[in-house]
Design an enzyme around this catalytic site. Structure first.
Site, PDB file in Angstrom:
ATOM      1  N   TYR A  33      -2.130  -3.847   0.957  1.00  0.00           N
ATOM      2  CA  TYR A  33      -0.672  -3.298   1.128  1.00  0.00           C
ATOM      3  C   TYR A  33      -0.454  -3.517   2.531  1.00  0.00           C
ATOM      4  O   TYR A  33       0.757  -3.675   2.766  1.00  0.00           O
ATOM      5  CB  TYR A  33      -0.845  -1.729   0.559  1.00  0.00           C
ATOM      6  CG  TYR A  33      -0.978  -1.715  -0.714  1.00  0.00           C
ATOM      7  CD1 TYR A  33       0.235  -1.795  -1.714  1.00  0.00           C
ATOM      8  CD2 TYR A  33      -2.194  -1.389  -1.352  1.00  0.00           C
ATOM      9  CE1 TYR A  33      -0.027  -1.564  -3.207  1.00  0.00           C
ATOM     10  CE2 TYR A  33      -2.408  -1.270  -2.694  1.00  0.00           C
ATOM     11  CZ  TYR A  33      -1.379  -1.371  -3.680  1.00  0.00           C
ATOM     12  OH  TYR A  33      -1.258  -1.066  -4.930  1.00  0.00           O
ATOM     13  N   ARG A  82       8.685  16.599  -8.447  1.00  0.00           N
ATOM     14  CA  ARG A  82       8.982  15.345  -7.571  1.00  0.00           C
ATOM     15  C   ARG A  82      10.481  15.263  -7.225  1.00  0.00           C
ATOM     16  O   ARG A  82      10.652  15.078  -6.006  1.00  0.00           O
ATOM     17  CB  ARG A  82       8.577  14.040  -8.483  1.00  0.00           C
ATOM     18  CG  ARG A  82       9.078  12.820  -8.082  1.00  0.00           C
ATOM     19  CD  ARG A  82       8.458  12.329  -6.812  1.00  0.00           C
ATOM     20  NE  ARG A  82       9.305  10.986  -6.519  1.00  0.00           N
ATOM     21  CZ  ARG A  82      10.192  10.671  -6.003  1.00  0.00           C
ATOM     22  NH1 ARG A  82      10.950  11.784  -5.608  1.00  0.00           N
ATOM     23  NH2 ARG A  82      10.666   9.435  -5.759  1.00  0.00           N
ATOM     24  N   ARG A 133       3.911  10.994 -13.510  1.00  0.00           N
ATOM     25  CA  ARG A 133       5.274  10.558 -14.252  1.00  0.00           C
ATOM     26  C   ARG A 133       5.386  10.626 -15.737  1.00  0.00           C
ATOM     27  O   ARG A 133       6.492  10.930 -15.895  1.00  0.00           O
ATOM     28  CB  ARG A 133       5.649   9.130 -13.540  1.00  0.00           C
ATOM     29  CG  ARG A 133       5.865   9.098 -12.205  1.00  0.00           C
ATOM     30  CD  ARG A 133       6.299   7.625 -11.935  1.00  0.00           C
ATOM     31  NE  ARG A 133       5.239   6.706 -12.243  1.00  0.00           N
ATOM     32  CZ  ARG A 133       5.319   5.262 -12.012  1.00  0.00           C
ATOM     33  NH1 ARG A 133       6.628   4.777 -11.751  1.00  0.00           N
ATOM     34  NH2 ARG A 133       4.445   4.574 -12.386  1.00  0.00           N
ATOM     35  N   ASP A 142      -2.050   9.801  -2.299  1.00  0.00           N
ATOM     36  CA  ASP A 142      -1.773   8.554  -2.442  1.00  0.00           C
ATOM     37  C   ASP A 142      -2.803   7.689  -1.610  1.00  0.00           C
ATOM     38  O   ASP A 142      -3.490   8.327  -0.573  1.00  0.00           O
ATOM     39  CB  ASP A 142      -0.781   8.117  -1.941  1.00  0.00           C
ATOM     40  CG  ASP A 142      -0.231   6.571  -2.407  1.00  0.00           C
ATOM     41  OD1 ASP A 142      -0.311   5.763  -1.669  1.00  0.00           O
ATOM     42  OD2 ASP A 142       0.439   6.455  -3.637  1.00  0.00           O
TER      43      ASP A 142
END
Length: 354
Positions: free
Chosen positions: A154, A40, A31, A77
């Site tokens: 997660y 993106r 980013r 990811d």
């Protein structure tokens, strides 16, 4: 496959001589780059970007067009595995990853199946192949995964967490369920990394972002033991070359000696441990990767250069150092500061390799 034109990253991981200290950055495709934000937006969502091999290839290559980095890292990811297990990964603006179906009961764990990467995550392998072809031997390609413990946090919490209440409750009250979950994840990660290696990854890193949230005993039992299991199952030779393995536990400096016993080639360090102390403790057993505080990149050129000079001096002469940040680059860093960072590592490190 093209031979590597720049192999200093691989050589450093294997503790071989190099001309200068190699450098790359965790989250180097991301980013902080305006060109990344454009792609993106074009992709529609973060997961759409991950699942589009052509766009994943493009954002992997973007930082290498700007900077003299010594390695590329696959854009993906750490939560692709639980997504492939059917947990419904999605990302909410400003809140990070979430799962539609968190894993919170013994039945939930029992229902999970170990993934087959070729069948369940073909888009990742397609991206690896595309990136490797596009690199054409210019620099090596790093594949990666999350550690079983980190990925499990997660899955059980249903997203990001600061207290890890659900997973630590599972760990304390039903350790057998926790071990079943971590075992399935370890088998999945092993398959995933080996598939990346066969597709063209020339080194792999396991990100144990949340291992440091555990006590010393719990870290060894619920995190490190499963990373050791993965390392023991990895393809270590491919295309006639050694495939080095990097283990990175954030806040793991207390346990360096234990991590070294995993048979990894390199230990990644965060910025909370001086690299001279780490080198003294591990000796010549492994290479070290790190470990500049990412916040230093908010500083000006002199601040960045001074910090790099200090870390290089602390490591000292000899081989076995890959320069990196102590964690991922922050999204608000000025991209021009990264030019200063990368060039300074090469310039200032030459004296330590004569």
């Amino acid at each position: 496959m093209a031979e590597l034109k720049n192999d200093r990253f691989i050589r450093a991981l294997l503790k071989q001589d190099v001309d200068v200290t190699p450098v790359w950055m965790m989250r180097q495709a991301g980013r902080y780059l305006p060109e990344y934000r454009e792609v993106r937006q074009e992709a529609g969502s973060f997961m759409d970007l991950c699942q589009n091999p052509e766009l994943a290839c493009e954002v992997t290559l973007q930082p290498l067009r700007r900077y003299a980095l010594d390695a590329a890292i696959l854009f993906s990811d750490i939560l692709t595995i639980p997504d492939a297990m059917g947990l419904g990964l999605y990302f909410e603006q400003g809140e990070g990853p979430k799962f539609k179906k968190p894993v919170q009961t013994p039945a939930d764990v029992e229902d999970l199946e170990v993934i087959s990467t070729e069948k369940d995550l073909p888009y990742v392998l397609d991206a690896v192949k595309l990136i490797r072809k596009a690199l054409n031997g210019s620099v090596p390609l790093i594949g990666f995964s999350g550690s079983p413990w980190t990925v499990a946090t997660y899955m059980v919490e249903g997203g990001s967490s600061k207290e890890f209440a659900n997973i630590k409750s599972m760990m304390m009250n039903t350790p057998e369920v926790m071990h079943e979950l971590l075992g399935k994840l370890a088998d999945s990660v092993t398959d995933y990394l080996n598939a990346q290696i066969r597709a063209g990854a020339q080194a792999v890193q396991i990100f144990d972002t949340w291992g440091g949230a555990l006590s010393a005993h719990a870290y060894e039992t619920f995190s490190l033991n499963y990373m050791k299991k993965i390392v023991s199952g990895l393809v270590r030779e491919h295309e006639g070359h050694r495939v080095p393995v990097i283990l990175f536990t954030k806040n793991g400096g207390h346990w360096l000696e234990k991590i070294v016993e995993s048979d990894c080639d390199c230990v990644g360090l965060d910025w909370t441990i001086p690299i001279n102390e780490a080198r003294a403790r591990v000796g010549d057993k492994v290479a070290l990767q790190g470990n500049m505080d990412p916040a230093v990149l908010y500083g000006g050129d002199d601040i960045i250069r001074n910090e790099i000079a200090l870390i290089l001096k602390q490591f000292g002469h000899g081989n076995g150092h890959v320069f990196n940040l102590g964690h991922g680059i922050h999204q608000f860093v000025n991209p021009d500061h990264v030019t200063t960072f990368v060039d300074a590592v090469h310039e200032l490190s030459a004296q330590y390799h004569q």
